[in-house]
Scaffold this motif. Structure first.
Motif, short mmCIF file in Angstrom:
data_model
loop_
_atom_site.label_atom_id
_atom_site.label_comp_id
_atom_site.label_asym_id
_atom_site.label_seq_id
_atom_site.Cartn_x
_atom_site.Cartn_y
_atom_site.Cartn_z
N SER A 591 32.77 39.36 44.17
CA SER A 591 33.03 40.34 43.09
C SER A 591 33.93 39.55 42.17
N ASP A 592 34.15 40.26 41.06
CA ASP A 592 35.18 39.80 40.16
C ASP A 592 36.45 39.87 40.72
N LEU A 593 36.74 40.93 41.56
CA LEU A 593 38.12 41.15 42.21
C LEU A 593 38.59 39.75 43.10
N ALA A 598 41.62 35.09 43.69
CA ALA A 598 41.79 33.49 43.73
C ALA A 598 42.50 32.97 42.66
N LEU A 599 42.23 33.67 41.38
CA LEU A 599 42.94 32.96 40.32
C LEU A 599 44.54 33.15 40.39
N LYS A 600 44.85 34.49 40.80
CA LYS A 600 46.23 34.96 41.07
C LYS A 600 47.01 33.87 41.89
N VAL A 601 46.43 33.60 42.97
CA VAL A 601 47.02 32.72 43.92
C VAL A 601 47.39 31.51 43.24
N ILE A 602 46.16 30.96 42.39
CA ILE A 602 46.54 29.75 41.96
C ILE A 602 47.46 29.87 40.68
N ASN A 659 42.75 19.91 38.17
CA ASN A 659 41.36 19.25 38.78
C ASN A 659 41.16 19.72 40.26
N HIS A 660 42.35 19.78 40.93
CA HIS A 660 42.31 20.24 42.35
C HIS A 660 41.79 21.47 42.66
N HIS A 661 42.18 22.54 41.65
CA HIS A 661 41.84 23.90 41.67
C HIS A 661 40.69 24.21 40.95
N LYS A 681 37.71 31.16 33.18
CA LYS A 681 37.84 32.61 33.78
C LYS A 681 39.25 32.77 34.15
N PHE A 682 39.96 31.60 34.41
CA PHE A 682 41.39 31.84 34.37
C PHE A 682 42.20 32.27 33.30
#
Length: 702
Positions: A591-593, A598-602, A659-661, A681-682
């Motif tokens: 889901s988008d959640l 995942a984006l929050k962790v990055i 690039n890694h992420h 998306k980020f």
């Protein structure tokens, strides 16, 4: 006979050694005294004592001329390449840009000309040690001068110094009025023997290759079927006359047309046809019998083969047989080539299965669900002498116990209420002279197990409601995903039936035990769904591939295919780790959640490192409408305008993290970097996030 004396002169030491070695191998030392010098060794040499000077090239002659007495006789050699050393060139794809490295311009140009005339179709670029090398060129060819190759070159092919052509040797003998073809000299024989010795292996290989190519071309052109081969870019590389006539390829101006140049109906039929299938396809009110296969080289899909023919061209009896057999599922579609693997254990299992296929003994295939047990069973049938005969598959988990007995063994007229008035033959009878595949045999009921045991012992059956014994000649292939030993211990499977089935056992490895096959299978499924859906090319990111390698795949190959199909529907040009719908027993759709988490962790990682704002500015720049990709200098300029001053090393570090992420994609060569879908998306995540302070500090519009 007193020997004539010859001085051989060359510019480089290795060239000089090569020429003298060739003259010696041919046996010229029997007729001439041979001496050798480099150009820079001529200062204090008395050239007059020699009868003839043999000079390696026209350019070297200009260097030697000041040392030659006016009446001194000389011959400038004609040279050719050493064909024994060009094997490596044949392995390089046509049109590849390569350096031809030499110290002298003329010798470089001559070598390129000879290689071109030989049929080596490469984009040769001359290189001399005094010029700045092109870093994009990674392959170099040199004629005996590897020390001059630029240091960045990854692959060096040394074809050796050029050899003296036979025409120069004939001229040499004629100069001394010695017949080169006399019974005493045998120059032509010696030269040819020398040439044969150094090129025999290559010549044999090239001859076999050309013979094979010609044979294949003749076979394809003389086939009654239409044949078409297209590559991953959908360009048609091969087609025979029948295919050209049916598809009207003569009307296409290009010598190598694309699949999209065909009419819509033919193009769609070819694209939408499933790989490995044999189907009757209706195109423009004409029925075609079509087959489609992938051509795989080095674990990569290289091209696609289509073989097709108008159904009306078959004799009526053959047409009726194939059509009815297809309707009744009496034909095996798969072959051992359809078992795609690079795993050593699976390859060894295939070799064993190919040997077992030739016998009539019962085979038991053991493997988890989704490992391809039926594919292997059909391949065994198609590799056996029973291939022309029926292949019948029955799944014990799919047919109810009440119907199973009549389905397997058939029934006589009036055997039970609702039965066909004329009776019906069962699957064992349909498989007579062929093979029957008993899938999920572990689910067979006790009654069916008793009947099967008798069939395997006696090789005869009796229909339900009948009193007549019917003899059978049938090959039995059984399969199960259950532990039959455990079922025997529990009393639900007959031990004597197990030993009747377990004559020639084969085990299919689960996908988690053959993980090196995962990239190969993903690539195959990508090509399948890309073509089926008519969508642009896509690929799995490094992190997505790593997740696939780490996942335990309870559904095996079937589950992997489903994952790729899902990704083909929802992803852009890159499939990210977060896009994959993995689950323990079934798909748990992302889901988008989950993506936002995942984006929050990055983002938290960037924030800890203290340069989240810089990252956002870089992504904003790469996401601009006017920027498709950008190099480091352009990114630095943009950062400077936003008052972020970074060194080249700092920028490289941040690009590496992005690039890694999987937020950006760093292109090969000089194409620079471009933003990935995940990077977009980020940015969207931060613009929609109420805590958008970082964006404001980075002066990005929220």
């Amino acid at each position: 006979m007193e020997k004539n004396s010859i001085l051989v002169v060359a510019y480089m030491k290795n060239t000089l050694q090569s020429l003298v070695s060739q003259l010696t191998e041919i046996g010229l030392q029997d007729y001439f005294h041979i001496d050798a010098r480099k150009v820079d060794e001529l200062d204090h040499l008395s050239i007059r004592k020699y009868s003839l000077v043999l000079i390696s090239s026209a350019i070297v002659y200009k260097m030697v001329k000041p040392y030659l007495p006016e009446d001194m006789q000389y011959i400038i050699t004609k040279r050719t390449i050493n064909y024994a050393n060009i094997r490596g060139l044949l392995e390089i794809p046509k049109g590849t840009m390569v350096y031809l490295v030499s110290d002298l311009k003329q010798s470089t140009e001559e070598t390129i000309r000879i290689l071109k005339e030989t049929g080596i179709d490469l984009d040769f670029r001359p290189f001399y040690s005094q010029e700045e090398p092109n870093k994009d060129i990674t392959i170099a060819v040199t004629a005996g001068e590897p020390q001059l190759v630029p240091t960045h070159i990854k692959k060096v092919i040394n074809i050796g110094s050029r050899l003296i052509d036979i025409s120069t040797l004939v001229e040499l003998f004629n100069h001394f009025q010695i017949s080169p073809f006399s019974s005493t000299t045998h120059l032509s024989a010696r030269f040819m023997q020398s040439l044969v010795d150094i090129t025999k292996e290559l010549s044999d290989e090239m001859f076999r290759s050309k013979l094979l190519q010609k044979s294949l071309e003749n076979i394809i052109q003389n086939m009654d079927d239409a044949v078409l081969v297209y590559n991953n870019s959908l360009q048609i590389e091969v087609f025979n006359q029948h295919a050209g006539e049916i598809l009207e390829l003569d009307s296409v101006k290009s010598t190598k047309p694309y699949l999209n140049d065909l009419s819509d109906s033919y193009r769609d039929a070819i694209k939408n046809m499933a790989v490995g299938q044999e189907s009757f396809v209706e195109i423009d009110e004409t029925t075609f019998y079509m087959r489609k296969k992938r051509i795989i080289i080095d674990a990569q899909v290289y091209s696609t083969l289509i073989i097709f023919r108008k159904a009306e061209d078959y004799r009526k009896i053959e047409h009726d047989y194939r059509f009815k057999a297809k309707q009744k599922n009496l034909l095996a579609r798969y072959y051992f080539d359809d078992v795609k693997t690079v795993n050593e254990s699976v390859l060894n299992m295939i070799k064993i299965a190919q040997r077992l296929a030739r016998s009539n003994s019962t085979i038991l295939i053991l493997g988890e669900t989704g490992t391809g047990k039926e594919v292997l069973a059909q391949a065994i049938h198609n590799h056996s002498p029973r291939k022309p005969q029926p292949f019948i598959g029955v799944n014990f988990a799919a047919i109810s116990e009440s119907l199973m007995e009549s389905e397997l063994f058939g029934y006589e007229a009036g055997a039970f209420t609702g039965a066909n008035k004329s009776g019906r033959i069962g699957m064992f009878e349909q498989a007579h002279m062929g093979s029957i595949f008993l899938d999920e045999i572990g689910d067979a009921s006790a009654v069916i197990q008793n009947r099967l045991l008798r069939v395997l012992q006696e090789r005869q059956i009796m229909r339900v409601g009948g009193d007549r014994v019917i003899p059978l000649d049938v090959r039995v292939i059984a399969a199960t995903n259950k532990d039959l030993h455990q079922l025997i211990a529990e009393g639900t499977f007959r031990e004597d039936l197990f030993y009747r089935l377990n004559v020639l056992p084969l085990r299919l490895l689960p996908l988690r035990e053959r993980k090196e096959d995962i990239p190969l299978l993903i690539n195959i499924f990508i090509k399948e769904f890309q073509e089926m859906l008519g969508r642009p090319p896509f690929a799995f990111s490094k992190a997505a591939l790593e997740l696939c390698q780490e996942y335990h795949w309870p559904g095996n190959i079937r589950e992997l295919r489903n994952v790729v199909e899902y990704a083909a529907h929802i992803s852009g040009d890159i499939v990210f780790k977060e896009d994959l719908p993995m689950g323990s027993n079934a798909f748990t759709y992302q889901s988008d959640l989950l993506m936002n988490e995942a984006l929050k962790v990055i983002a938290e990682e960037f924030k800890r490192k203290g340069f989240l704002s810089e990252i956002l500015v870089m992504l904003e720049f790469l996401n601009s409408e006017h920027v498709s990709s950008a190099g480091r200098s352009a990114i630095v300029d943009y950062l400077n305008k936003r008052e972020f001053n970074l060194t080249d090393q700092q920028l490289r570090y941040r690009q590496g993290l992005l690039n890694h992420h999987e937020l950006i994609i760093i292109e090969k060569g000089r194409k620079g970097s471009r933003i990935a879908e995940k990077g977009k998306k980020f940015l969207e995540y931060y613009k929609e996030n109420p805590l958008a302070g970082e964006l404001r500090r980075a002066k990005i519009e929220v």
